[in-house]
Design a protein around this motif. Structure first.
Motif, PDB file in Angstrom:
ATOM      1  N   ASN A 182       5.799 -10.111  28.379  1.00 11.10           N
ATOM      2  CA  ASN A 182       6.724 -10.473  27.307  1.00 11.10           C
ATOM      3  C   ASN A 182       8.075  -9.771  27.442  1.00 11.10           C
ATOM      4  OD1 ASN A 182       5.565  -7.976  26.755  1.00 11.10           O
ATOM      5  ND2 ASN A 182       5.736  -8.224  24.538  1.00 11.10           N
ATOM      6  N   ILE A 183       8.223  -8.905  28.428  1.00 11.26           N
ATOM      7  CA  ILE A 183       9.486  -8.206  28.659  1.00 11.26           C
ATOM      8  C   ILE A 183      10.286  -8.997  29.694  1.00 11.26           C
ATOM      9  CG2 ILE A 183      10.571  -6.064  29.408  1.00 11.26           C
ATOM     10  CD1 ILE A 183       8.028  -4.599  28.579  1.00 11.26           C
ATOM     11  N   ARG A 184      11.317  -9.682  29.236  1.00 14.54           N
ATOM     12  CA  ARG A 184      12.079 -10.561  30.131  1.00 14.54           C
ATOM     13  C   ARG A 184      12.781  -9.806  31.255  1.00 14.54           C
ATOM     14  NH1 ARG A 184      13.168 -15.962  28.747  1.00 14.54           N
ATOM     15  NH2 ARG A 184      12.284 -16.570  26.739  1.00 14.54           N
ATOM     16  N   LEU A 185      13.025  -8.521  31.043  1.00 19.59           N
ATOM     17  CA  LEU A 185      13.668  -7.738  32.093  1.00 19.59           C
ATOM     18  C   LEU A 185      12.838  -7.765  33.370  1.00 19.59           C
ATOM     19  CD1 LEU A 185      16.206  -5.980  32.491  1.00 19.59           C
ATOM     20  CD2 LEU A 185      14.799  -3.993  31.955  1.00 19.59           C
ATOM     21  N   GLY A 186      11.515  -7.896  33.211  1.00 14.76           N
ATOM     22  CA  GLY A 186      10.645  -7.946  34.376  1.00 14.76           C
ATOM     23  C   GLY A 186      10.816  -9.196  35.210  1.00 14.76           C
ATOM     24  N   LEU A 187      11.511 -10.194  34.679  1.00 19.87           N
ATOM     25  CA  LEU A 187      11.752 -11.411  35.446  1.00 19.87           C
ATOM     26  C   LEU A 187      12.789 -11.198  36.542  1.00 19.87           C
ATOM     27  CD1 LEU A 187      11.772 -14.002  32.534  1.00 19.87           C
ATOM     28  CD2 LEU A 187      10.034 -13.774  34.317  1.00 19.87           C
ATOM     29  N   LYS A 188      13.594 -10.145  36.414  1.00 17.20           N
ATOM     30  CA  LYS A 188      14.586  -9.874  37.459  1.00 17.20           C
ATOM     31  C   LYS A 188      13.926  -9.536  38.791  1.00 17.20           C
ATOM     32  CE  LYS A 188      18.702  -8.574  34.841  1.00 17.20           C
ATOM     33  NZ  LYS A 188      19.747  -7.533  34.663  1.00 17.20           N
ATOM     34  N   PRO A 189      13.011  -8.549  38.840  1.00 20.13           N
ATOM     35  CA  PRO A 189      12.360  -8.303  40.125  1.00 20.13           C
ATOM     36  C   PRO A 189      11.517  -9.487  40.580  1.00 20.13           C
ATOM     37  CG  PRO A 189      11.385  -6.935  38.398  1.00 20.13           C
ATOM     38  CD  PRO A 189      12.637  -7.527  37.842  1.00 20.13           C
ATOM     39  N   TRP A 190      10.942 -10.244  39.641  1.00 21.32           N
ATOM     40  CA  TRP A 190      10.165 -11.428  40.023  1.00 21.32           C
ATOM     41  C   TRP A 190      11.063 -12.432  40.747  1.00 21.32           C
ATOM     42  CZ3 TRP A 190       9.851 -16.646  39.806  1.00 21.32           C
ATOM     43  CH2 TRP A 190       8.605 -17.224  40.050  1.00 21.32           C
ATOM     44  N   ARG A 191      12.221 -12.682  40.174  1.00 20.46           N
ATOM     45  CA  ARG A 191      13.145 -13.623  40.804  1.00 20.46           C
ATOM     46  C   ARG A 191      13.642 -13.087  42.137  1.00 20.46           C
ATOM     47  NH1 ARG A 191      16.266 -17.308  36.690  1.00 20.46           N
ATOM     48  NH2 ARG A 191      17.672 -17.495  38.462  1.00 20.46           N
ATOM     49  N   TRP A 192      13.869 -11.787  42.194  1.00 21.77           N
ATOM     50  CA  TRP A 192      14.342 -11.176  43.430  1.00 21.77           C
ATOM     51  C   TRP A 192      13.308 -11.342  44.540  1.00 21.77           C
ATOM     52  CZ3 TRP A 192      12.819  -6.470  45.987  1.00 21.77           C
ATOM     53  CH2 TRP A 192      13.702  -6.045  46.986  1.00 21.77           C
ATOM     54  N   LEU A 193      12.040 -11.253  44.179  1.00 20.37           N
ATOM     55  CA  LEU A 193      10.969 -11.351  45.168  1.00 20.37           C
ATOM     56  C   LEU A 193      10.626 -12.794  45.538  1.00 20.37           C
ATOM     57  CD1 LEU A 193       8.506  -8.639  43.780  1.00 20.37           C
ATOM     58  CD2 LEU A 193       9.678  -8.562  45.998  1.00 20.37           C
ATOM     59  N   PHE A 194      10.620 -13.680  44.541  1.00 18.03           N
ATOM     60  CA  PHE A 194      10.002 -14.985  44.763  1.00 18.03           C
ATOM     61  C   PHE A 194      10.907 -16.194  44.569  1.00 18.03           C
ATOM     62  CE2 PHE A 194       6.491 -12.286  42.926  1.00 18.03           C
ATOM     63  CZ  PHE A 194       5.824 -12.081  44.125  1.00 18.03           C
ATOM     64  N   SER A 195      12.036 -16.016  43.922  1.00 19.55           N
ATOM     65  CA  SER A 195      12.801 -17.187  43.500  1.00 19.55           C
ATOM     66  C   SER A 195      14.055 -17.390  44.340  1.00 19.55           C
ATOM     67  CB  SER A 195      13.203 -17.033  42.020  1.00 19.55           C
ATOM     68  OG  SER A 195      14.113 -18.035  41.647  1.00 19.55           O
ATOM     69  N   THR A 196      14.457 -18.633  44.431  1.00 17.23           N
ATOM     70  CA  THR A 196      15.747 -18.967  45.033  1.00 17.23           C
ATOM     71  C   THR A 196      16.375 -20.084  44.219  1.00 17.23           C
ATOM     72  OG1 THR A 196      16.882 -19.827  46.996  1.00 17.23           O
ATOM     73  CG2 THR A 196      14.631 -20.587  46.618  1.00 17.23           C
ATOM     74  N   VAL A 197      17.679 -20.071  44.110  1.00 19.50           N
ATOM     75  CA  VAL A 197      18.368 -21.146  43.396  1.00 19.50           C
ATOM     76  C   VAL A 197      19.218 -21.972  44.361  1.00 19.50           C
ATOM     77  CG1 VAL A 197      18.417 -19.975  41.175  1.00 19.50           C
ATOM     78  CG2 VAL A 197      20.280 -19.589  42.795  1.00 19.50           C
TER      79      VAL A 197
END
Length: 293
Positions: free
Chosen positions: A160-175
């Motif tokens: 539930n802590i959206r700040l944790g989405l930053k490392p998730w995106r850094w590891l797994f996401s591309t735009v």
């Protein structure tokens, strides 16, 4: 202190430093030139169906209203609820401009600069063309406003802590968008599968952190609801033909005369059945050309 302990502490310090940097820097977004093409609301209305917008953002058998918020998307991390995307200025997207809409749709960033949870398929939508984005926006601007606030996600700690989405995106996401040539039937099918209909979001397995992993379109367990592999080899093993798939996407009928159940019913009813025949045929051409990747 022994050399081994020094190495361990050094690695830990490096890891925490890297995590801190990721948390402090901005999201991995890509500033694109502003969309200048005019949107076609009629085309956009069809896209809202084929892209799954209606299915996710409209709660079936509810008085909430069309596009006023969807039912729960149940996941191992909690329940996610699609928000109100009507023209309401207070509860929907009525006060958004095309720039805000594009950043949300293709880059997964809300108006406050926060990341959307990857339950929203922005990693697939990243490859939508400017014209399709403009058409979707034009159609949504004409959707009747529903003055109803969105339902909060039911996600436990620490997700539930959206700040944790930053490392998730850094590891797994591309735009960065996929470069898809739509001049052939296979290319058009790839665009529809990989971007518009975002089939990989359900049919591709994920790791323990919810990130997609190979094999692409290789089948996935959706909390007990199995999304089967949809590659050429899988269809061959099931003895499906291209025509079987084309007509399945229209009415949900399986080659043996039975009809599909589970969540795929909604995908067909509110999605693929609204596609032109040529688009369903293009999807079949693409999937039957896809051995594995």
């Amino acid at each position: 202190m022994s050399l081994t302990k020094k190495i361990i502490f050094g690695l830990l310090a490096f890891g925490f430093t890297g995590l801190a940097v990721v948390l402090l820097v901005g999201l991995n977004v890509e500033e694109r030139p502003k969309i200048t093409v005019a949107g076609n609301a009629q085309n956009g209305a069809t896209l809202l169906q084929t892209a799954g917008c209606y299915a996710c953002h409209t709660q079936a058998e509810s008085a909430n209203g069309v596009y006023a918020g969807g039912a729960a998307l149940v996941s191992p991390f909690g329940n996610f609820y699609a928000p109100n995307i009507t023209s309401s200025k207070q509860h929907g997207i009525g006060d958004w401009d095309i720039v805000t809409f594009e950043r949300a749709l293709r880059q997964g960033v809300n108006p406050n600069g926060q990341s959307y949870y990857p339950a929203f398929p922005f990693m697939s939508y990243r490859s939508l063309t400017d014209q399709d984005v403009a058409d979707l926006f034009a159609a949504l601007q004409q959707v009747e406003a529903v003055e109803k606030d969105h339902r909060d996600h039911e996600v436990g700690f620490p997700f539930n802590i959206r700040l944790g989405l930053k490392p998730w995106r850094w590891l797994f996401s591309t735009v960065k968008p996929l470069k898809i040539d739509q001049t052939t039937s296979v290319g058009r099918g790839r665009y529809l599968v990989d971007a518009v209909a975002h089939c990989g979001e359900c049919h591709t397995p994920r790791n323990s952190l919810g990130a997609p992993i190979p094999p692409y379109l290789g089948g996935a367990d959706l909390n007990g609801d199995w999304a089967p592999p949809i590659t050429a080899r899988a269809f061959e093993q099931m003895e499906w033909t291209k025509d079987d798939l084309v007509y399945f996407l229209e009415d949900g009928m399986l080659p043996d005369g039975d009809f599909i159940g589970s969540s795929m019913v909604e995908v067909i009813e509110h999605g693929t059945s609204n596609m032109p025949f040529e688009d369903r045929e293009a999807i079949a051409d693409y999937l039957f050309s896809l051995v594995q990747r």
